[in-house]
Design a protein around this motif. Structure first.
Motif, short mmCIF file in Angstrom:
data_model
loop_
_atom_site.label_atom_id
_atom_site.label_comp_id
_atom_site.label_asym_id
_atom_site.label_seq_id
_atom_site.Cartn_x
_atom_site.Cartn_y
_atom_site.Cartn_z
N GLN A 16 1.35 -1.12 0.25
CA GLN A 16 -0.04 0.03 0.01
C GLN A 16 0.83 1.17 0.57
O GLN A 16 0.58 2.30 -0.52
N ALA A 19 2.18 1.26 -3.55
CA ALA A 19 0.69 2.07 -4.65
C ALA A 19 0.62 3.32 -4.48
O ALA A 19 0.38 4.47 -4.42
N ARG A 20 1.06 4.19 -3.34
CA ARG A 20 0.88 5.61 -2.66
C ARG A 20 1.97 6.28 -2.64
O ARG A 20 1.45 7.92 -3.64
N SER A 142 -7.65 -3.65 -3.91
CA SER A 142 -7.76 -2.16 -2.61
C SER A 142 -6.08 -1.75 -2.22
O SER A 142 -6.46 -1.23 -2.27
N ARG A 145 -4.41 -1.09 -5.72
CA ARG A 145 -5.12 -0.19 -6.57
C ARG A 145 -4.58 0.88 -7.39
O ARG A 145 -4.06 1.86 -7.85
N ASP A 147 -4.27 0.92 -11.96
CA ASP A 147 -5.36 1.73 -13.25
C ASP A 147 -5.76 0.39 -14.17
O ASP A 147 -7.03 0.47 -14.82
N CYS A 173 -11.18 1.02 -11.03
CA CYS A 173 -9.55 -0.16 -12.21
C CYS A 173 -10.35 -0.84 -14.03
O CYS A 173 -11.48 -1.84 -13.94
#
Ligand code: AMP
Length: 287
Positions: A16, A19-20, A142, A145, A147, A173
């Motif tokens: 995560q 991804a951020r 989730s 994340r 595209d 997505c």
């Protein structure tokens, strides 16, 4: 020039955070979920993701909740070092590889289900399988994340269920379908192929042969009687293999309803057990 090593992220929290950072830098992410034991079918998804996104993330996780058969889970091949080398060569930026206990809280009690689409085809002989798939895919999307997420059409029912899931839950997505990659003799590449006994490996090509036969009967001969053609395909597979046929179905490609007349978007799908190895294949036609 050698590709840089992909970063391996062993926990959802680390994935995560990655991804951020990607989102903050405005970089698009293409995601390829896998259970490892990678072959050229998986790598075709990575190549497509590479071509369409700034960053490529692949996951390698053998998801226990989608196995209806504990023996199958135990025997599922695990080849992480080889997978990592293949993913590096294909230009993967990050590998999400959660350990066995990292994905599900011991107290987890949330499941994701997608209406009646799992009640047909593979779902009939694999109770709970698609509930496990939908739950892990929702969790993966989730966490990562992305595209775009890339799914192989070999698992057509899975692709379609995930497409509906992403639409219904507004996951934001794109679910990108990718063509089936085959061995030279036409057998669809699968992580399970290595478990086939040599005689079964030779016979398994008939799974593809019957689909090619169906295409010729529909597109060249103009056959439109679904029941008649299904019987013909069943007989062909039975005569040429020792496989225990699970299903051989001609259905509508969107909701898997049985067809009497072959028209519209048509899915012809087969599943059969060669010894203890269950193989699937399909073809989709616009008629
Ligand atoms: P798996 O590791 O079996 O869960 O598969 C991961 C992804 O690779 C899924 O989207 C599969 O549909 C896809 N895949 C597996 N085999 C093939 C193949 N022969 N051609 C294209 N995609 C495939």
């Amino acid at each position: 020039m050698p590709m840089p090593e992909p970063v391996v992220l062993p926990s959802p929290a680390e994935m995560q955070a990655y991804a951020r950072r990607a989102a903050a830098a405005g970089r698009s992410v293409g995601f390829v979920p896998t259970m490892g034991a990678l072959h050229k079918g998986h790598l075709s998804l990575v190549e497509r993701a590479r071509a369409e996104n700034d960053l490529v993330v692949a996951s390698v996780y053998v998801n226990p909740t989608q196995f209806d058969n504990p023996e199958d889970l135990k025997k599922y091949p695990r080849t992480f070092d080889a997978d990592k080398a293949l993913l590096a060569k294909a230009g993967t930026d990050a590998i999400f590889a959660p350990g066995d206990g990292a994905m599900y809280d011991p107290d987890a009690r949330t499941w994701v289900e997608v209406g009646d689409l799992p009640d047909r085809l593979c779902g009939l002989s694999r109770p709970g399988h698609f509930r496990g798939v939908c739950t892990v895919v929702t969790k993966l999307l989730s966490i990562v994340r992305p595209d775009r997420a890339y799914f192989g059409l070999k698992d057509y029912q899975q692709f379609r269920i995930v497409e509906v899931l992403a639409r219904d839950l507004n996951l934001g997505c794109a679910i990108v379908p990718c063509p089936i990659v085959r061995e030279d003799d036409g057998l669809a590449c699968s992580s399970r192929n290595v478990r086939l006994a040599p005689a079964h490996r030779r016979e398994a090509v008939w799974l593809n042969n019957v689909l090619r036969h169906a295409e010729a009967r529909i597109l060249k001969d103009g056959e439109r009687d679904a029941l008649k053609l299904a019987g013909e395909l069943y007989e062909l597979l039975e005569r040429n293999t020792s496989a225990e046929i699970d299903y051989l179905a001609i259905v509508d490609a969107l909701h898997f309803a049985d067809l009497r007349k072959i028209e519209g978007e048509v899915l012809i799908a087969a599943a059969a057990n060669f010894g203890k190895v269950r193989l699937i294949d399909n073809t989709r036609l616009s008629v």
